[in-house]
Design an enzyme around this catalytic site. Structure first.
Site, short mmCIF file in Angstrom:
data_model
loop_
_atom_site.label_atom_id
_atom_site.label_comp_id
_atom_site.label_asym_id
_atom_site.label_seq_id
_atom_site.Cartn_x
_atom_site.Cartn_y
_atom_site.Cartn_z
CD GLU A 182 9.83 -8.20 4.02
OE1 GLU A 182 10.48 -7.86 3.03
OE2 GLU A 182 10.32 -8.24 5.17
CD GLU A 262 11.83 -11.94 6.31
OE1 GLU A 262 12.47 -10.87 6.34
OE2 GLU A 262 11.52 -12.53 5.26
#
Ligand SMILES: *[C@@H]1O[C@H](CO)[C@@H](O)[C@H](O)[C@H]1NC(C)=O
Ligand SMILES: *[C@@H]1O[C@H](CO)[C@@H](O)[C@H](O)[C@H]1NC(C)=O
Ligand SMILES: *[C@@H]1O[C@H](CO)[C@@H](O)[C@H](O)[C@H]1NC(C)=O
Ligand SMILES: *[C@@H]1O[C@H](CO)[C@@H](O)[C@H](O)[C@H]1NC(C)=O
Ligand SMILES: *[C@@H]1O[C@H](CO)[C@@H](O)[C@H](O)[C@H]1NC(C)=O
Ligand SMILES: *[C@@H]1O[C@H](CO)[C@@H](O)[C@H](O)[C@H]1NC(C)=O
Ligand SMILES: *[C@@H]1O[C@H](CO)[C@@H](O)[C@H](O)[C@H]1NC(C)=O
Length: 647
Positions: A182, A262
């Site tokens: 991320e 995710e």
């Protein structure tokens, strides 16, 4: 954007039409899909971390994931777990990554690997090792920085060669490897750094592998988080607009499979905040939408587990994370099959064949009852008498400078004036929590996240004691956010009525508390102060030959709470407890840590106040159910809203 991958793919594809039995994994950019052994492949995956359960339970939890209908697992490698001491590597026991991946393969999974170097995941320091913070000069995280990259490069030269034989194309199960984590949520936005990592991963893992990145479902994240040559994926939770989210992925991955790396069937907890839950209805609805358009999805987490020992992290604003990582996941912390699990399994069954193996029943749990504990030694005298290293300096030093990672450091000085009544001790620089003693008597607690506690007005009328002893507790380093310089101890001088206090003696606890402390030297019982940090132990007998899971409920028979501390079963560190705050009340005790048919021991390091009163003995309860949702003052953390809008 993906020329190299495309070329690789064409080669794999043509080889495989000739030789169908050859293992291959890649991306078919024309058909917008992954291809495994020459056939289109859609994964439904679940996140699980080997560190968050005893090794004896790896097979149990993975098997439960398999019967849910998942065909892949996704897992983090937390660097700090493997390189606790700089340059010394540990891949043994619960850290045996190769064995974990091979076990997953044996069960039938393919594996999606997230090797960082940064990992986040509500884990201590996001998986970075503490010793990176020893020398802060010229250090920057997650960017082209010499000191940082030197450590990263050495670690990857140890880790990645172990991964190479495990790659799918080399006969293993690893189908893809993530670059960073991320990264678009981190303010540095250093494209050269991402390129550096990509090239290093290619050097060790070869060209014939799907590298990928993951970022939030927004263009700002993708702009900073993606790198040419690694496939761009996104993440988002239930209730999100699926089509809109994938339109963002399509800006950076115009061709290839749709991937949600995710998808959140639960959410993280924070000490002092309401327990997080995610509704099954919203999960099922968004999951169905995604699977119906062929999305590859990974549940974060499918099984969360436990932050045993000192492995939990903290969120920005300094809000530490609790020990349980149950996450309201489909498989609960003790491995229970929840109704959420069954509902998810039903949806998966609409799109993929479910395994014929039946869904296992829940493991047994047992209430072992009340355990009597007795006072052993004050924490101050235990650390002072066992410390592997004490030193002196004019001004207080940080944990990391002293060589200390977790647990405690004692900072002591001699006051040159015993008239301290009403004076103000300024502990504003404390990281994270200070238990302040005059001699052995507690005079207060200072906590970095509570500004009104940092200036402590001393109430000690008539006290003639001149030894000021401060036990500082590290409650876990930040795992997320733009500022990762979360050093422990004191970051400012300590003053008394504005005067800088000097001549500090510092004694570290080293690894004394990694496992249960032993070898107590007798304290004089008349010195026992139930309101100072103390160590208590007690024995109980387990009569079963096959012990069951149980839960430590830190209350006495008369229902008074132990307040805050660390608990151990036999030698194992169960993690931090803080039941007076919540939302977590009980600590999970996995059955493999109980000794069958014999005496077992419990150890509590109670930092604030034991419910023993002046009795020196009291009790705790071992029960057969968890309590993770005690009502708290603060609202639950915002679902999926943690990623800041940096760009
Ligand atoms: C979203 O929907 C629009 C309109 O139906 C369609 O053109 C587009 O391809 C969809 N996006 C994705 C990523 O499927
Ligand atoms: C297993 O545990 C879950 C969660 O505690 C519970 O909801 C479920 O009913 C249990 N299953 C069985 C078969 O007892
Ligand atoms: C903050 O510190 C003050 C002063 O020590 C204390 O009275 C108060 O209870 C603390 N607040 C919380 C939420 O712990
Ligand atoms: C502590 O005080 C000394 C003397 O005033 C000063 O030199 C030093 O920089 C201070 N340390 C910190 C961390 O502020
Ligand atoms: C020690 O005492 C002297 C005078 O009594 C005072 O000036 C000085 O500031 C004190 N030092 C500290 C560190 O408290
Ligand atoms: C600090 O320690 C040194 C050496 O022991 C001593 O000379 C000095 O007076 C001490 N300072 C204070 C303020 O106690
Ligand atoms: C617990 O048992 C161990 C050995 O089984 C013994 O050494 C220890 O003294 C006992 N502790 C208490 C508090 O009874």
């Amino acid at each position: 954007m993906y020329e190299r991958l495309c070329v690789t793919l064409i080669i794999i594809a043509s080889v495989c039409t000739l030789c169908r039995s050859q293992r291959s994994f890649g991306i078919d950019f024309d058909r917008n899909t992954f291809v495994k052994d020459g056939k289109p492949f859609q994964y439904v995956s679940g996140s699980v971390h080997m560190y968050r359960m005893p090794r004896a339970y790896w097979a149990d939890r993975l098997q439960r994931m398999w019967t849910a209908g998942l065909n892949a697992i996704q897992t983090y490698v937390f660097w700090d777990q493997h390189e606790l001491v700089e340059g010394v590597y540990n891949f043994e026991d619960n850290n045996d990554l190769v064995a974990f991946i091979q076990l997953a393969q044996k069960i039938g999974f393919v594996v999606i690997l997230r090797v960082g170097p940064y990992g986040c995941g509500e884990h201590e320091f996001g998986g970075f090792p503490w010793w990176l913070l020893r020398d802060l000069n010229n250090l920057e995280f997650r960017q082209m920085n010499t000191a940082y990259l030197k450590a990263v490069t050495r670690w990857m030269s140890v880790l990645l060669p172990q991964i190479r034989p495990l790659l799918y194309n080399n006969g293993g199960s690893v189908i893809s490897v993530q670059v960073e984590n991320e990264y678009g949520s981190y303010p540095a936005c250093d494209h050269n750094y991402m390129g550096y990592l990509r090239d290093m991963f290619r050097q060790y893992l070869g060209d014939n592998l799907v590298l990928f990145t993951v970022d939030g479902n927004g263009l700002g994240y993708l702009r900073c988080g993606t790198v040419k040559g690694a496939y761009a994926t996104i993440d988002f939770g239930p209730g999100t607009n699926v089509n809109e989210s994938f339109n963002y992925q399509r800006q950076y991955a115009p061709h290839g499979p749709l991937v949600n790396t995710e998808f959140y069937p639960g959410w993280l907890d924070l000490w002092g905040h309401q327990h997080s839950t995610v509704s099954t209805e919203s999960i099922v609805k968004t999951l169905d939408e995604m699977l119906s358009i062929g999305v590859n999805v990974n549940f974060y987490m499918f099984f969360g587990g436990t932050n045993f020992g000192f492995t939990s992290g903290a969120d920005p604003g300094y809000i530490p994370q609790p020990t349980s990582y149950d996450y309201d996941a489909p498989i609960s912390e003790p491995g229970d099959i929840t109704s959420k699990y069954m509902a998810i399994r039903n949806v998966i069954g609409k799109y993929l064949p479910l395994p014929s193996t039946p869904v296992p029943g829940n493991n047994t749990k047992k209430a072992y009852g009340s355990v009597r504990l007795s006072f052993k030694q004050s924490l101050l005298s235990y650390i002072t008498s066992h410390s592997p290293f004490c030193t002196t300096s004019s001004y207080p030093k940080r944990f990391e400078e002293l060589g200390q990672n977790q647990a405690f450091v004692i900072y002591s000085t001699i006051l040159n004036n015993t008239e301290v009544q009403g004076k103000v001790l300024d502990l504003s620089g404390v990281r994270d929590r200070a238990y302040v003693l005059l001699g052995e008597k507690s005079i207060g607690i200072a906590y970095r996240a509570n500004s009104s506690s940092l200036k402590l007005t001393i109430q000690a009328p008539g006290n003639r004691e001149t030894h000021l002893n401060i036990i500082v507790e590290n409650m876990g380093r930040l795992n997320y956010g733009g500022d990762l310089f979360d050093t422990k101890g004191f970051v400012n001088n300590i003053t008394l009525d504005g005067q800088v206090l000097v001549n500090w003696t510092m004694c570290i606890s080293g690894s004394l508390f990694d496992e249960a402390p032993t070898d107590f030297t007798m304290n004089k019982f008349e010195d026992f102060d139930p309101n100072a940090p103390n160590i208590y132990t007690g024995n109980f007998s387990v009569t079963d030959q096959a012990p069951s899971d149980t839960f430590l409920l830190p209350t006495t028979i008369s229902n008074s709470y132990w307040e805050k501390g660390v608990a151990y079963i036999n030698r194992y560190n169960l993690g931090r407890y803080w039941p007076i705050l919540g939302p977590q009340v009980t600590l999970y005790i996995p059955s493999p840590w109980l000794l069958p048919s014999t005496t077992n021991s419990l150890t509590m390091i109670e930092l604030q106040s034991s419910p023993c009163g002046n009795e020196q003995t009291c009790s705790i309860e071992l029960v057969d159910f968890p309590i993770l949702d005690k009502p708290t003052l603060m609202p639950a953390p915002l679902l999926y809203k943690r990623k800041p809008q940096y760009h």
